[in-house]
Design a protein around this motif. Structure first.
Motif, short mmCIF file in Angstrom:
data_model
loop_
_atom_site.label_atom_id
_atom_site.label_comp_id
_atom_site.label_asym_id
_atom_site.label_seq_id
_atom_site.Cartn_x
_atom_site.Cartn_y
_atom_site.Cartn_z
N ASP A 103 0.96 -1.05 -0.09
CA ASP A 103 0.01 0.12 -0.07
C ASP A 103 0.90 1.14 0.02
N SER B 27 -9.05 -2.92 -0.97
CA SER B 27 -9.14 -1.36 -1.71
C SER B 27 -10.63 -0.71 -0.97
N ASP C 138 -3.20 -3.26 -2.22
CA ASP C 138 -4.10 -2.30 -2.78
C ASP C 138 -3.84 -2.05 -4.47
N SER D 97 -13.09 -5.06 1.28
CA SER D 97 -12.87 -3.60 1.44
C SER D 97 -11.92 -3.14 2.52
N LYS D 98 -11.45 -2.04 2.33
CA LYS D 98 -10.52 -1.75 3.42
C LYS D 98 -11.17 -1.30 4.81
N ARG E 59 -0.29 0.48 5.97
CA ARG E 59 0.21 -0.67 6.38
C ARG E 59 0.71 -0.70 7.67
N VAL F 79 -6.85 -8.54 -2.64
CA VAL F 79 -6.82 -7.18 -2.84
C VAL F 79 -7.54 -6.59 -1.71
N SER G 154 -4.83 0.72 -6.15
CA SER G 154 -4.64 2.22 -6.38
C SER G 154 -3.28 2.98 -5.65
#
Length: 215
Positions: free
Chosen positions: A10, A84, A56, A105-106, A16, A82, A58
């Motif tokens: 990330d 994100s 991540d 999802s984060k 992180r 992933v 992005s």
């Protein structure tokens, strides 16, 4: 019992650090390395051979999707999860197409991250249940032909499509992705041609309809 070796990827050190602290509470998981760019993740994957890479999508440079694609092209057994802020179906589709084994999802609860890592480590795939439900229930207003075309964009095309839709100029995208201006301009023309549009405004409209960018 053998610990699950994890690499966190990330571009935000604070993110992180948070996920590293979270994973440290689980005895069976060990974070063996961290990376902030896709290029660095590729090198670390090669040298550290993690059981799972939590990444991540992005990020500056080649970006997460392209890094996933390249890692999986070199190692078909790579297990990448992933995580994100994006939860739209198109992002999930692109991540899975690139080779990821899971998507969460984060904003997920801690136990979801742990469950996803264990599930993928044991050979399975994992899409967060809430995301799966939203994909099923989603009232997609993007024309079917556009949606199908977006799903066929390469990882690099998709990244550039999103950046263009966010209003970034070719020069800014060139600097962010470490690619030449000419390369970005060529990709832009190619993407417009595929989607049968003439302007960036039309690209943005398609991205807005699908929830890939916000107003």
């Amino acid at each position: 019992m053998k610990k699950i070796k994890v690499i966190l990827v990330d571009d935000h050190a604070v993110v992180r650090a948070g996920f590293k602290m979270l994973l440290a509470t689980y005895d069976q998981i060990e974070v063996v390395a961290e990376a902030e760019r896709g290029e660095e993740a590729m090198q670390l994957y090669k040298t550290r051979q993690p059981d799972i890479m939590v990444m991540d999508i992005s990020m500056p440079g080649i970006g997460g999707l392209e890094a996933i694609r390249r890692i999986c092209a070199r190692d078909s057994d790579a297990r990448i999860l992933v995580f994100s802020v994006h939860n739209e179906q198109v992002f999930i589709n692109q991540a899975i197409k690139a080779g990821a084994k899971g998507f969460i999802s984060k904003n997920s609860a801690a136990d979801i991250l742990i469950d996803a890592i264990q599930h993928i480590f044991n050979g399975g795939t994992y899409i967060e249940e809430a995301l799966s439900q939203s994909m099923t229930e989603e009232n997609n207003t993007v024309p079917v032909d556009h949606q199908m075309i977006i799903d066929t964009l390469s990882s690099r095309e998709f990244d550039i499509f999103i950046l263009l839709a966010k209003g970034k100029t070719a020069h800014k995208i060139s600097a962010e992705l470490c690619l030449s201006y000419k390369t970005i301009a060529n990709y832009s023309t190619q993407i417009k041609k595929k989607l049968n549009v003439q302007t960036v405004a039309e690209l943005t409209h398609i991205a807005l309809l699908s929830g890939m960018v916000n107003h």
